[in-house]
Design an enzyme around this catalytic site. Structure first.
Site, PDB file in Angstrom:
ATOM      1  N   ARG A   1      -3.261   3.003   9.464  1.00 30.48           N
ATOM      2  CA  ARG A   1      -3.438   2.185   8.017  1.00 30.48           C
ATOM      3  C   ARG A   1      -2.464   0.616   7.914  1.00 30.48           C
ATOM      4  NH1 ARG A   1      -7.976   1.991   4.648  1.00 30.48           N
ATOM      5  NH2 ARG A   1      -8.699   5.107   5.157  1.00 30.48           N
TER       6      ARG A   1
ATOM      7  N   SER B   1      12.891 -42.510  -9.609  1.00 35.55           N
ATOM      8  CA  SER B   1      11.673 -41.463  -9.092  1.00 35.55           C
ATOM      9  C   SER B   1      11.544 -41.822  -7.729  1.00 35.55           C
ATOM     10  CB  SER B   1      10.290 -42.665  -9.956  1.00 35.55           C
ATOM     11  OG  SER B   1       9.822 -41.590  -9.984  1.00 35.55           O
TER      12      SER B   1
ATOM     13  N   HIS C   1     -16.228  -8.450   2.764  1.00 37.17           N
ATOM     14  CA  HIS C   1     -14.284  -9.561   2.851  1.00 37.17           C
ATOM     15  C   HIS C   1     -14.757 -10.650   2.568  1.00 37.17           C
ATOM     16  CE1 HIS C   1     -12.965 -12.332   5.716  1.00 37.17           C
ATOM     17  NE2 HIS C   1     -11.886 -11.616   5.596  1.00 37.17           N
TER      18      HIS C   1
ATOM     19  N   TYR D   1      11.496 -35.067 -15.242  1.00 38.13           N
ATOM     20  CA  TYR D   1       9.764 -35.085 -14.964  1.00 38.13           C
ATOM     21  C   TYR D   1       9.348 -34.549 -13.651  1.00 38.13           C
ATOM     22  CZ  TYR D   1       9.494 -39.538 -14.200  1.00 38.13           C
ATOM     23  OH  TYR D   1       9.570 -40.829 -14.285  1.00 38.13           O
TER      24      TYR D   1
ATOM     25  N   CYS E   1       7.430 -39.186  -8.231  1.00 38.65           N
ATOM     26  CA  CYS E   1       5.639 -39.290  -8.740  1.00 38.65           C
ATOM     27  C   CYS E   1       4.933 -39.297  -6.668  1.00 38.65           C
ATOM     28  CB  CYS E   1       6.269 -40.541  -9.130  1.00 38.65           C
ATOM     29  SG  CYS E   1       7.036 -42.571  -8.649  1.00 38.65           S
TER      30      CYS E   1
ATOM     31  N   MET F   1      -5.441  -7.292   9.130  1.00 36.14           N
ATOM     32  CA  MET F   1      -4.586  -6.023  10.420  1.00 36.14           C
ATOM     33  C   MET F   1      -5.872  -5.820  10.588  1.00 36.14           C
ATOM     34  SD  MET F   1      -0.641  -6.299   9.433  1.00 36.14           S
ATOM     35  CE  MET F   1      -0.793  -6.376   7.915  1.00 36.14           C
TER      36      MET F   1
ATOM     37  N   GLY G   1      -7.701  -6.798   5.442  1.00 34.09           N
ATOM     38  CA  GLY G   1      -8.955  -7.206   6.981  1.00 34.09           C
ATOM     39  C   GLY G   1      -7.916  -8.216   8.279  1.00 34.09           C
TER      40      GLY G   1
ATOM     41  N   LYS H   1       0.491  -1.324  -0.045  1.00 29.18           N
ATOM     42  CA  LYS H   1       0.129  -0.644   0.158  1.00 29.18           C
ATOM     43  C   LYS H   1       0.652   1.274   0.063  1.00 29.18           C
ATOM     44  CE  LYS H   1      -3.893   0.213   2.680  1.00 29.18           C
ATOM     45  NZ  LYS H   1      -4.794   0.942   3.761  1.00 29.18           N
TER      46      LYS H   1
ATOM     47  N   ARG I   1      -3.537  -1.339  -5.669  1.00 35.16           N
ATOM     48  CA  ARG I   1      -2.920  -2.306  -5.177  1.00 35.16           C
ATOM     49  C   ARG I   1      -3.254  -3.110  -6.398  1.00 35.16           C
ATOM     50  NH1 ARG I   1      -5.989  -4.296   0.537  1.00 35.16           N
ATOM     51  NH2 ARG I   1      -7.835  -4.664  -0.763  1.00 35.16           N
TER      52      ARG I   1
END
Lengths: 901, 901
Positions: free
Chosen positions: B96, B788, B481, B875, B855, B107, B105, B26, B363
């Site tokens: 803030r 694997s 919220h 992979y 895997c 803090m 919401g 912010k 933001r």
């Protein structure tokens, strides 16, 4: 071309005693004896490399062997003045195995090789003793058919019993038909006829004739010895002894000399000192007019070679010292020469052929632990060896014998003596009688102590002998199979108890002159040092008050650099361990105190704690536990006054302490005033699929910090006399140690304040027993002043082997050689060892003065102690009775590494 | 001196958008907007470094802060032309929070700071609006007492409910006494009296007075924001979002502007594009004469800012576009400036104070997965971003939404529509209604799907919202919220369903104009894309036939270098995975086929095999199993024609397949014609203490080689269309692989010969799932063409965590921050990761072309995919629905590493 064949004889040899790897122990020592001018029948050794080549080539003798053997045979003929296969002056030979490390009776031997239709007349003419020649011939057929033609060829045993048994039965049949009691009553003609019948039986049952060509016999003999390296007995023995399978055996081909050529011939086996006690006495047995195998097989009870060897069983028999005093003197001189040369006790075999002494073999003699210790001290005092050598002379495991109990002498004199035998393995043993090796193995698996009673043992019995607490045989001498094997292991053993008449079928034994019939399951006690067998279970006592033992251990300690502690949970254990030289405690299991039942016992309050629903209830129950914890810790800690003591915080999962049976649950419910259902439910809630990896150790401390609080409080009150070390178990991350340390530091400070106590200078550390803890030891060391490797759990997790569940496959793994050893007995250097090395390096990188120990069961295993030394550990910790073993192993490790204090 | 304070305002700023770590998101964006000439109320940001210093100093503001804040306050006063604490021209400020990453919401915030006895008259004079001033004052007292005086001081909630609730009740009481319906009905005098009563209540319940000194208010506000970083909500949110605890928050101290100064004032929240769909439409809500918290809190249903934002719920309300066309145009221009500048969709907050537009915040906006995908494609096409940026714009986990089912449109039109709301989170969800966050968590733990129905949600509900399958609220707008949070997670959510009247106490909800009363446990289905709530469970269908999705994935693949395979055991799974882009199968579990009961099912024959007593019986039973194995394998393998398929040999312990119940055992005994006792006995014999580490995997293959033989035989027959890879599980030593390979090679050759088949070019490899296998990978690779990583078991053993048993402590570990994350969800880089890195290095040292995959379940976790990429794996393999996630994560990993194809 590879040299496979090494000759010896006539005062020279191609090998030396240092060639054991190549020539085997027997071959190397034959060569060495030759070079020392000792009379040895000439011959040659086919090397272990040839054995390897034999197996590599698919069980075929390598081609280059032929020429080398023929040349060596020529040399042997020249040395002995006889010719192999010659009709007039024939040379006979033996083929014997010989590995790097002695494996008595485990491989095959063929004797009298070279006797055949062509050579028999010449032998008869030369010896003038047709009976001897025909007897040798029928022995050759028997042995050759069994070893070379049946076993080495991998045939199924003929008629299910084997050719040897078939021929044996034929021999018995002939004796019976002729009305003979003993083999020796058979005449030359009887034996000649028998040999012919033997040959017919061989051809019939094995499908080919007994070879009549001397060269065919020779090649068959060599190959059979190689083949027997992988026989079942040999493999099983190697597994127990830890001998690698790839060493291979050599074959010793040697001119035969005969101890059975009449009363001026004899054969014998001796030790240069007493192998049971270590006394500096020439110790041996002999048989007149016999071959060597008769002594070893224990078929005839042999005579003592001298007065020193006489005992109750053989006192009446004539000794060599008296019967052949000159030859005895010559033998005694050789004994001295050999001991000076090898600076150790030797096991020798000799034969006297018509008055001439021949040495057939010498090797470093097996001995009991007691003997090893005594010889080491004596030879040191005699100036034969130095201190380092003396320390190396006792295998750490041999010390076990010295630590094991003996029969309490005060009760022994009034005990019910059943029978006497030869004291073949010292110490005492007590157990239930079993009559077969299988039963001994079964009893061992069932956790029962057994005494294996056999007419005589043979190599097939090895596993049962290993499994039994003690061995008892009715036949055989001090150098019989049972005696040799038992002594190698330091196992209590009595042989030649002639008063026993064993009936293996009914599993009973009668005793001469007694109405008592021993049955399977009867409890007996053996005194292996005296050779006495008693009925029932006799009280045992400690055997360590031996000043020589103390002197030896003190000497070993001068070379030792690594510490030795003990794992002890009680004041009693701590005291025993301290008397054995423990330099502190490496592991106090605080849960130990919870192993007694009853509502006045700590377990009751622990259960109350576990069944609590809130932290308050838990704390209240813990307050009731306080006095027990303190009392239990105090005694143990005080027994170690001035020494470091590592106290492990609670380790096992809580559900272990919830009673399982319905009755016990009901009883506990009544005592606690709660419902049985609550206990059941709690037990179920605590049940875990894999408890070994569940909610235990520091994980309990994280979820129930009250437990750590209580333990710290009591330690603070109880720990002032020793140097306490608080150890957090089952950690996998440094954060767990930090959070626990916050609790212990806080509670410690609170208790000091509350009771006005002096600050304890305690150290703080962790078990390294989870692989992640080992991997991240650089971080772990940030919060730790010491590490202790919990190698039991570390091994479980590194292998993924649940120790409780490996029964289903571990034997297969060892049998199929997938693993070299059981990693729960000896640290797996490759995998677990790699983690330990990483952990040590990383831990010390963070904190160079990190103390590092091991408290797993391998801490008392000599090979593992070696590893710990090499890895730079500060100390090993083991059970009290293993402390001396670990001390000696650590000293030897330092000596092996060539380092000294 | 450390610079802790950074000013902004009047067209300049000390920070920029790139200072997020220092100034929070912010603060950095406020500075950036200032520099861009966008109207922003002046102020300053106290940095995150100051937050760190605050905690390091034991929750004390650092001394050097004082001077810096005072100087920045002066600058703010100059920019705004007002003076803080001044009696005539007072400046009010807000404090803030603002962390690096948005935590909406989570803090605390304090508004109207600076109102006090001294400044109230001046404010009244300046605004001419005493009601507004007294209303602001009572709001300040409420907020300040709650946040600064009670929470930040760590007090127990006053009267057990907290000061805010006490003051709220006082407010309601006053409204009731005055007969007022709404807050706005209270007069200035009412509010003045209320403020006095508030102050009395504060002093009474919190033990000290509400501060009347403006500077005391300011310092309190700054400290309270810092303190709220470690509030329960914030910590819980960080845990879910994976935000590190040590980042800290900045505090933005900013001049107040007021949207509640009459009808020319307003406040609003907007997104530069539709955050639910991604449509390029300006999307927002506003409220006239209100403060920003009124919009976010969802207390009043806000109006649409423009026609594009209109929906069924707010169609009747006046839009800003119509009510304030000039100001709307100015806002729309700012929207364009911001999107051009930040090249992303932004979430903005604005206030109109007496006609003047102020931007309070901008933001990067949270968005659904659908929106993320659409925006990425649109912005790419608009030339706003390049391909790489487009690929990085969708978080891999967001793809889940696109893969999850939607309601089948054919049935939806006839479904029983209960009520409509705002479509706050797209997709569909079905489950049983729950009325509290706790119940949602409980349902989740019980494995049940739930829909959380709340009047409106608040930050205390976060964990329940996470646990629920879908969220439904009666109140609140698209920026409430519930909507914000659900959208961040891509969770199906409907808000502002005004027809619902929720009674949380009775756990029921009435529906306007309907007799239906919803109760706890009623099954409902949400269409989050439309905002429709239906009774009952509606059929769902696949949502992936989206050409933009296909285009995006294809684009991602151009950057991807690591392969992605799937774990699949059935032809169906294999087909789905292939349609999702799987490039082969990384794991076929051959035991899968044993999960069907019945005497015509493979499980029956497997049981027969297990209950066999001899190898012959076992082999006979296996022969009956053959056809099933072949059929099962064939379909799966054929679905992957041309691609590699890794088939794992039998893995689980046999006892898993022995039936447990008495009835089932009896049934099986009948079917097999054996005694129940035999089944029981066998089950007991197979029982293991720690089955995870027991007789399973290759250990079965060693003891029952018939099983491996059968599997190889069938694979040989079934595998010709794919590229088969035979994988040996649970290995800890290369010897196990060698012995298994001997079997598979032999059987393969036999089957080829027997059936005249063509040789399969199969690869041979192993799972690396035992720590020892990882440690000794150089040796393992000698017998393997591929590895694997079985990261499930590897994690279990490396941590010593039984996955079935961590319930008792894992939450404590995460709550106490002993572990950063659950290692079964995301690979533990430190420990398990170290083993994997070692294994890869050692394996490739032996065999440079070693194929290496993973895997375990972490194969579909984006953070773990990152790790696999960094470690050089060939992979990853994951469940079919995670294949696209893994593909995107792998592409992003390559982009992050700055590498391209």
């Amino acid at each position: 071309m590879v040299k496979y064949v090494y000759t010896f004889g006539g005062g020279t040899a191609e090998g030396t005693a240092s060639d054991k790897n190549l020539l085997g122990g027997k071959g190397a020592n034959l060569a060495e004896m030759c070079s020392q001018g000792i009379p040895v029948p000439a011959g040659f050794t086919v090397s272990t490399e040839c054995c390897t080549a034999y197996y590599a080539g698919g069980c075929k003798l390598p081609a280059e062997l032929t020429g080398q053997v023929l040349a060596a045979l020529k040399k042997t003929e020249a040395n002995m003045g006889m010719i192999y296969g010659d009709a007039v002056n024939p040379l006979l030979i033996s083929c014997r195995s010989g590995a790097r490390s002695s494996m008595p009776g485990m491989m095959d031997t063929v004797l009298n090789v070279g006797l055949c239709t062509a050579t028999i007349p010449g032998m008869i003419a030369k010896t003038g003793n047709p009976r001897f020649v025909w007897d040798s011939y029928r022995r050759l057929i028997m042995m050759y058919a069994d070893v070379v033609m049946e076993k080495a060829e991998g045939l199924e045993p003929a008629l299910g019993k084997g050719i040897r048994k078939i021929l044996d039965e034929k021999l018995d049949e002939t004796k019976h038909a002729k009305g003979c009691k003993s083999d020796t009553d058979l005449t030359a003609d009887d034996l000649k006829a028998l040999a012919a019948e033997f040959k017919a039986l061989v051809a019939k049952h094995l499908g080919k004739p007994f070879p009549d060509d001397p060269m065919a016999q020779l090649w068959g003999g060599i190959a059979a010895v190689f083949k027997s390296w992988n026989g079942k007995k040999a493999v099983s023995y190697r597994r127990i002894e830890g001998i690698p399978d790839d060493w291979g055996t050599a074959v010793n081909v040697q001119a035969m000399v005969f101890g059975n050529m009449g009363d001026s011939s004899a054969t014998g086996v001796a030790f240069t000192r007493d192998p049971a006690t270590g006394d500096n006495k020439f110790y041996g047995e002999w048989l007149v007019n016999a071959q060597g195998e008769d002594v070893v097989a224990g078929i005839r009870t042999p005579s003592p070679i001298n007065d020193d060897t006489k005992n109750e069983q053989n006192r009446h028999l004539v000794s060599m010292q008296h019967a052949m005093p000159e030859t005895y003197k010559e033998l005694d001189a050789i004994r001295t020469t050999l001991e000076r040369h090898f600076t150790d006790m030797l096991d020798i075999e000799f034969t006297i052929q018509e008055g001439k002494l021949w040495m057939l073999q010498c090797r470093i003699g097996k001995r009991t632990g007691t003997a090893a210790l005594n010889m080491a001290i004596d030879m040191l005092d005699e100036g034969l060896i130095d201190k380092k050598t003396a320390v190396m002379r006792v295998a750490p495991k041999q010390l076990e014998e010295l630590l094991y109990p003996i029969i309490d002498p005060r009760t022994e004199k009034d005990a019910h003596l059943l029978v006497k035998g030869l004291p073949a393995g010292p110490g005492a043993a007590c157990g239930a009688l079993v009559f077969t090796a299988e039963d001994a193995v079964a009893a061992h698996r069932a956790g029962k102590s057994s005494i294996l009673l056999r007419e005589e043992t043979n190599p097939e019995d090895v596993e049962g002998m290993r499994a039994a607490a003690g061995i008892l045989t009715a036949r055989g001498g001090m150098t019989s199979h049972a005696a040799l094997v038992a002594r190698g292991w330091g196992k209590c053993c009595i042989v030649g108890a002639g008063g026993l008449h064993v009936d293996a079928k009914t599993k009973t034994a009668r005793i001469t002159g007694s109405a008592t019939v021993l049955k399977e399951g009867d409890i007996v006690t053996l005194n292996g040092t005296k050779g006495h067998v008693y009925m029932g279970s006799l009280p045992m006592m400690d055997a360590t008050e031996n000043p020589r033992f103390q002197r030896f251990m003190t000497m070993a300690d001068t070379f030792r650099t690594m510490g030795v502690r003990t794992n002890a949970d009680t004041p009693e254990d701590a005291k025993v361990a301290r008397s054995f030289g423990a330099e502190g405690i490496g592991l106090v299991r605080t849960e130990h105190m919870f192993y007694g039942e009853g509502s006045d016992q700590p377990l009751f309050y622990l259960r109350k704690m576990i069944l609590s629903n809130t932290a308050e209830e838990r704390r209240a129950a813990l307050n009731e536990l306080f006095p027990f914890v303190k009392a239990s810790l105090k005694g143990t800690l005080e027994a170690m006054e001035g020494l470091p003591v590592t106290i492990r915080l609670l380790d096992p999962p809580l559900h272990e302490f919830v009673p399982q049976g319905v009755e016990k649950q009901a009883e506990l419910a009544r005592a606690l005033g709660i419902r049985v259902e609550d206990i059941k439910k709690r037990g179920e809630a605590l049940h875990e699929t894999n408890p070994m990896m569940g909610h235990r150790g520091v994980r309990l401390g994280v979820t129930y910090p009250e437990v750590s609080e209580m333990q710290t409080a009591e330690l603070t009150k109880a720990g002032k006399k020793c140097v306490p070390e608080i150890m957090v178990p089952v950690t996998c991350d440094v954060s767990e140690i930090e959070v626990t340390k916050k609790i212990t530091d806080r509670v410690h400070a609170e208790i000091l304040k509350q009771f006005g106590l002096a600050k304890l200078d305690y150290k703080y550390g962790t078990m390294i027993e989870i692989p992640r803890a080992a991997l991240l030891s650089d971080r772990m060391a940030k919060a730790c002043e010491f590490f202790s490797f919990g190698t039991n759990d570390l091994t479980q997790l590194t292998f993924g082997f649940s120790r409780d569940d490996i029964g289903g496959f571990m034997n297969e793994y060892l049998d199929q050689k997938l693993l070299a050893a059981d990693p729960f007995q000896t640290i797996d250097r490759d995998g677990v060892g790699m983690l330990i090395r990483m952990s040590v390096d990383k831990g010390r990188a963070t904190r160079p003065d990190l103390k590092i120990g091991i408290c797993g069961e391998q801490g008392g295993d000599p090979a593992s102690v070696d590893f710990c030394y090499e890895t730079g550990l500060t100390y090993v910790s083991c059970s009290p009775f293993r402390v001396p073993i670990a001390r000696l192993a650590a000293a030897q490790a330092a000596l092996k590494a060539g380092r000294k204090k």
